[in-house]
Design an enzyme around this catalytic site. Sequence first.
Site, PDB file in Angstrom:
ATOM      1  N   LYS A  41     -22.098 113.559  14.099  1.00  0.00           N
ATOM      2  CA  LYS A  41     -20.946 114.445  14.316  1.00  0.00           C
ATOM      3  C   LYS A  41     -19.648 113.648  14.182  1.00  0.00           C
ATOM      4  O   LYS A  41     -18.709 114.087  13.518  1.00  0.00           O
ATOM      5  CB  LYS A  41     -21.056 115.122  15.693  1.00  0.00           C
ATOM      6  CG  LYS A  41     -22.218 116.107  15.757  1.00  0.00           C
ATOM      7  CD  LYS A  41     -22.544 116.573  17.172  1.00  0.00           C
ATOM      8  CE  LYS A  41     -23.834 117.386  17.194  1.00  0.00           C
ATOM      9  NZ  LYS A  41     -24.270 117.746  18.555  1.00  0.00           N
TER      10      LYS A  41
ATOM     11  N   GLN B  20     -23.045 116.546  24.795  1.00  0.00           N
ATOM     12  CA  GLN B  20     -24.376 116.420  24.188  1.00  0.00           C
ATOM     13  C   GLN B  20     -25.466 116.659  25.236  1.00  0.00           C
ATOM     14  O   GLN B  20     -25.472 116.036  26.290  1.00  0.00           O
ATOM     15  CB  GLN B  20     -24.527 115.025  23.551  1.00  0.00           C
ATOM     16  CG  GLN B  20     -25.791 114.839  22.745  1.00  0.00           C
ATOM     17  CD  GLN B  20     -25.851 115.718  21.494  1.00  0.00           C
ATOM     18  OE1 GLN B  20     -24.890 115.858  20.766  1.00  0.00           O
ATOM     19  NE2 GLN B  20     -27.004 116.322  21.257  1.00  0.00           N
TER      20      GLN B  20
ATOM     21  N   ASP C 214     -19.312 124.483  20.767  1.00  0.00           N
ATOM     22  CA  ASP C 214     -20.776 124.606  20.715  1.00  0.00           C
ATOM     23  C   ASP C 214     -21.206 126.050  20.994  1.00  0.00           C
ATOM     24  O   ASP C 214     -22.372 126.402  20.798  1.00  0.00           O
ATOM     25  CB  ASP C 214     -21.423 123.681  21.759  1.00  0.00           C
ATOM     26  CG  ASP C 214     -22.023 122.425  21.143  1.00  0.00           C
ATOM     27  OD1 ASP C 214     -22.299 122.440  19.928  1.00  0.00           O
ATOM     28  OD2 ASP C 214     -22.219 121.439  21.876  1.00  0.00           O
TER      29      ASP C 214
END
Length: 293
Positions: free
Chosen positions: A52, A96, A119
């Site tokens: 990412k 994460q 997200d």
Amino acid sequence: MQLIDGKIASEAVKTRLAEAVKVLQDKGNRKPCLAAILVGNDGASETYIASKVRTCGQIGFLSNLIRFDAQVSEERLLEEVRKINTDSTIDGLIVQLPLPAHISAEKVILAIDPKKDVDGFHPINMGNLALGLPGFVSATPKGIMMLLEHFNIETAGKNAVIIGRSNIVGTPMSLLLSKNTNPGNCTVTLCHSKTKNLNSFIKQADIVVAALGRPESIVAEDIKEGAVVIDVGITRLDDSSAPKGYRIVGDVDFKNVAPKCSWITPVPGGVGLMTIAALMQNTFTAYLKNIEN
Ligand code: NAD
């Protein structure tokens, strides 16, 4: 059989985003910025975060990777999230997953400002998705929709069977494919660990989305001739003959399933690449709103 090549589709998205950022920067705007929080040093999480961060650099985004050791307290993590929420130079924030057991992922996700939740995990964004309102859609299902669109794969009126009902993949995927959009307009069946006779559902499917996390468990004999197969699974299997000591496999037995399909995603090189492209797209959307304000 045709390959749903995540490399081709994700490169197209990344090129488009890089060009758009350049135009906006030439007009005097700042760069988009994605913040990422990583707790601990789980190998797979490190790999995902590194991709990412690398992609941000490739397309002219800034990234801000904030690391904590696995013992960090929940309160300290929440404090960091709140700090980023109020930082006007940061457009998107991802944390994460998975987090260590002593930290509630639910609490951390709830603390993220939904406007920065690129997200798409926050209940407000999940709720907007369920109601068909604008908001951030979880990057993996969004990436799958982008793949279907890129390769112009017909979905209207098809029977779609999704295997796995997680909040980040299966459930949002079922909502997206059932919407009155293109791609979309499928008749969706959402299967899970308590589904009886899973094979009988897969056998009826024009579109199969495998997101159960069981390597190579979807087999050729269950796949309908001409089906579209989307493999979300990513499992590291020990392999002493591989350079890294492991190889990545999907949930689908690709070698035997592929000849029966009209379209299929490879693993690696399919959904995973598009997940990152979709995350970048979400970050760009957040950025556009910020620079317009
Ligand atoms: P999860 O463990 O949260 O959910 C798995 C789901 O599969 C559950 O809903 C469960 O009910 C269902 N399931 C488990 N065993 C089953 C069985 N035998 N029959 C039917 N259903 C069964 O997993 P997740 O986070 O949704 O991820 C699924 C897979 O996708 C994993 O391999 C994960 O690594 C991968 N993944 C890939 C990407 C990507 O970018 N490609 C992104 C997220 C997750």
